[in-house]
Each structure stands twice: as C-alpha cells, then as structure tokens.
Motif scaffolding. Structure first.
Motif, mmCIF file in Angstrom:
data_model
loop_
_atom_site.group_PDB
_atom_site.id
_atom_site.type_symbol
_atom_site.label_atom_id
_atom_site.label_comp_id
_atom_site.label_asym_id
_atom_site.label_seq_id
_atom_site.Cartn_x
_atom_site.Cartn_y
_atom_site.Cartn_z
ATOM 1 N N GLU A 29 0.837 -1.248 0.022
ATOM 2 C CA GLU A 29 0.123 0.039 -0.094
ATOM 3 C C GLU A 29 0.745 1.318 0.235
ATOM 4 N N TYR A 30 2.062 1.267 0.421
ATOM 5 C CA TYR A 30 3.031 2.220 0.333
ATOM 6 C C TYR A 30 4.136 2.184 -0.828
ATOM 7 N N GLY A 31 3.585 1.252 -2.044
ATOM 8 C CA GLY A 31 4.333 1.155 -3.121
ATOM 9 C C GLY A 31 5.649 0.370 -3.140
ATOM 10 N N PHE A 32 5.451 -0.459 -1.818
ATOM 11 C CA PHE A 32 6.693 -1.423 -1.701
ATOM 12 C C PHE A 32 6.272 -2.782 -2.524
ATOM 13 N N PRO A 33 6.900 -3.141 -3.492
ATOM 14 C CA PRO A 33 6.526 -4.318 -4.331
ATOM 15 C C PRO A 33 6.609 -5.697 -3.689
ATOM 16 N N GLU A 34 5.638 -6.628 -4.150
ATOM 17 C CA GLU A 34 5.673 -7.858 -3.370
ATOM 18 C C GLU A 34 6.853 -8.484 -3.685
ATOM 19 N N THR A 35 7.498 -8.543 -4.697
ATOM 20 C CA THR A 35 8.741 -9.236 -4.900
ATOM 21 C C THR A 35 9.890 -8.585 -3.967
ATOM 22 N N MET A 36 9.694 -7.548 -3.706
ATOM 23 C CA MET A 36 10.953 -7.111 -2.727
ATOM 24 C C MET A 36 10.440 -7.612 -1.153
ATOM 25 N N TRP A 41 11.525 -11.167 3.341
ATOM 26 C CA TRP A 41 11.221 -12.344 4.295
ATOM 27 C C TRP A 41 12.418 -13.380 4.175
ATOM 28 N N ALA A 42 13.117 -13.427 2.912
ATOM 29 C CA ALA A 42 14.155 -14.615 2.867
ATOM 30 C C ALA A 42 15.428 -14.186 3.759
ATOM 31 N N LEU A 43 15.723 -12.661 3.702
ATOM 32 C CA LEU A 43 16.845 -12.420 4.634
ATOM 33 C C LEU A 43 16.398 -12.478 6.271
ATOM 34 N N THR A 44 15.282 -12.553 6.524
ATOM 35 C CA THR A 44 14.755 -12.358 8.016
ATOM 36 C C THR A 44 14.937 -14.028 8.228
ATOM 37 N N MET A 45 14.985 -15.083 7.429
ATOM 38 C CA MET A 45 15.092 -16.278 7.714
ATOM 39 C C MET A 45 16.485 -16.618 8.116
ATOM 40 N N ILE A 83 4.876 -16.890 -4.563
ATOM 41 C CA ILE A 83 3.565 -16.640 -5.014
ATOM 42 C C ILE A 83 2.497 -16.107 -4.007
ATOM 43 N N LEU A 84 2.671 -16.551 -2.709
ATOM 44 C CA LEU A 84 1.912 -16.039 -1.663
ATOM 45 C C LEU A 84 1.921 -14.670 -1.772
ATOM 46 N N PHE A 85 2.942 -14.070 -1.759
ATOM 47 C CA PHE A 85 3.130 -12.450 -1.854
ATOM 48 C C PHE A 85 2.470 -11.582 -2.819
ATOM 49 N N ALA A 197 13.363 -12.811 -7.771
ATOM 50 C CA ALA A 197 12.622 -11.828 -7.109
ATOM 51 C C ALA A 197 12.856 -10.478 -7.873
ATOM 52 N N LEU A 198 14.157 -10.306 -7.731
ATOM 53 C CA LEU A 198 14.791 -8.772 -8.244
ATOM 54 C C LEU A 198 14.402 -8.751 -9.686
ATOM 55 N N TYR A 199 14.665 -9.888 -10.509
ATOM 56 C CA TYR A 199 14.475 -9.685 -11.732
ATOM 57 C C TYR A 199 12.804 -9.283 -12.124
#
Length: 294
Positions: A29-36, A41-45, A83-85, A197-199
């Motif tokens: 909702e603030y323009g941050f894309p779901e791919t990012m 998420w991956a980094l928080t793991m 896919i979920l994001f 995701a970046l691509y």
C-alpha cells in the motif's frame, strides 16, 4: 530449553503467523513491491537458521539424501512464499489463508498413494469438508484461463499445493535428518530465489520508502519467528496439538484481524467457506497417527 515449553512454542507460532498473514500485504500500500517483500522475508530467515544450527552444535547434514530433501523442501517453501506475496496483493488475506490452511489434503493424498498410509474417519471428514469449502471461495468470476495469475483463488491453490508437497517431503526428510538442517536448507533456498524476485521487480514503479521497508521487515520477522518456534514445538510437543494450532488457528486469527481492520463483511457463501476450511484443517490435523497398509 525445557520440554514443557512446547505448548508455548506452538502458541507463539499460531499468533505470529496469524498476525503476519493479516498484515503481510500492508507494505504494498506504500508502493513497496511484493517481490521485494519476498526478498525481505528471505533475509529474515537467516538469523533463525543460524540460531537453530548453533543450538544443534553446528551439525549440518550434507549427505546426498539430506541435500536432495532439504532442497525440495526449501524450493517448495520459498516458491510458495513468492506466489503468496503476489496473491495477497490481488486478493483478500482473510480468504487466502483459510484456503492455504487446507494444504494437508495434498500431504495426506500423497501419503495414501505413495506411502500406503491410511487415515481414519476424522481425517476423511476433514478432506470432505475441504473439498466442499474450496469452491465456495471462488464465486466472483475473476478467474481467466488467458491470465490465471490474475486470480487470487488460483494463486492460493498453487500455494496450497506447494506447501502440501513441502510437508510430504518434510515428513520423509524427518526420517533421515534433523529439524535444524531442514530449516537451514529452507533458508538457503529462500536466499537462492532472491535473484528471481529482483528480476521480476519493476524498479521504475517500485517505491522504496522507509515506511514500506520497515513495515515489510517488521511483518516478515513475525513469519521467521513463527517458523523458528514451530521447529521446537514439533520437537518437544505433541503433533495432535501443535498441528491444529498452526493449520487452523493461525488462518482463523488472520481472517478475524483482516475482517476487523478492513471493516468488510464477505458474502454468506464465503463466510461458510472460511468456517468449513478452518474446521477441515482442524479435523485433518487432529487425525490419529496414520497406519501403513500391510
């Protein structure tokens, strides 16, 4: 770590995943894309993976079978997350997460066909309810064969399938490797899919505001914490309690919070679908230990 704390671990997973599910699409909702959001998420793991590995004295299984199963589990889990994001960007979390909670029907089906395992009437009743519930979520007509990825229902079913397959392979992997190694491979594959995701990210329209990034980080940390505590909930606790709390409890919390925050009332059909999905997940999770056919 005390074994009697397993129920606390299960509750932490239920609550963190329930809250995470309700707010996971908020950064978009603030323009941050779901791919990012996936990248975050991956980094928080990483931190939970290091913690559990350290607690296991840095013992990581690296034989061929461990790498194969760990890679399958990690790829299916990370792919489902990606896919979920996107699903929660185009659809309502209060409907998506109850659908995903039905993923055990895939696990049970594969166990029935490939492992010759059989379930009792409780599990069978849950599967029947799940099959009744699924069509009730998608009566809006937004599905298109020309562009199926525009349908949140189709995306939710893909996640359901991915995580159902993941649970099946996780079940097999537990026979040859420890939970810490499984979790570590899940983290590795989450990281390996970051370039994809970046691509897929449209950097021309993406907004990397401090608000969007901080929200994504805070919300996805809940996901990672839930996953970490789930590992120990299953290690020390009873699956008959842990599984219902995660498969049915978390989606129910997501649905309730989302409905309160959004102040919307879904159609009667979709309400019935939510109730049946949560009940189905509960019944499937409460099924007695499966027995192999002689």
């Amino acid at each position: 770590m005390k074994k009697k704390s397993w129920l606390l671990f299960a509750y932490v997973t239920m609550i963190t995943w329930g809250v995470w599910g309700a707010f996971t699409n908020l950064p978009t909702e603030y323009g941050f894309p779901e791919t990012m959001i996936y990248v975050v998420w991956a980094l928080t793991m990483i931190i939970p993976a290091i913690i559990v590995l350290k607690m296991n004295n840095w013992k990581l299984e690296v034989d061929k079978k461990a790498i194969l199963y760990g890679s399958l589990i990690g790829l299916l889990g990370a792919g489902g997350q990606m896919i979920l994001f996107h699903a929660v960007k185009v659809g309502p979390p209060y409907l998506i997460f109850p659908i995903i909670s039905l993923s055990p029907i895939i696990t049970i089906g594969l166990s029935f066909l490939l492992l010759k395992e059989r379930t009792g009437w409780i599990g069978t009743a849950g599967i029947v309810l799940a099959l009744i519930a699924l069509p009730m979520f998608e009566l809006s007509g937004d599905f298109s064969f020309s562009n199926p990825f525009s349908s949140w229902f189709f995306l939710a079913v893909l996640v359901l399938m991915a995580w159902g397959l993941q649970a099946f392979f996780m079940k097999k992997a537990n026979e040859i490797m420890q939970a810490e190694s499984i979790f570590f491979y899940m983290m590795i594959w989450g990281i390996l899919l970051i370039p994809f995701a970046l691509y897929m990210t449209d950097f021309d329209t993406a907004i990397f505001s401090t608000k969007g990034i901080s929200l994504a980080a805070g919300i996805q940390v809940l996901n990672a914490i839930g996953a970490l505590f789930l590992v120990y909930a299953f290690r020390y606790g009873k699956a008959i309690v842990v599984s219902p709390l995660t498969n049915a409890g978390a989606p129910l919390i997501t649905a309730i919070i989302s409905l309160i925050v959004l102040s919307v009332v879904p159609s009667a059909t979709k309400i019935i679908g939510i109730v049946l999905a949560v009940l189905a997940a509960l019944l499937i999770s409460l099924q007695p230990e499966e027995k192999k056919e002689e």
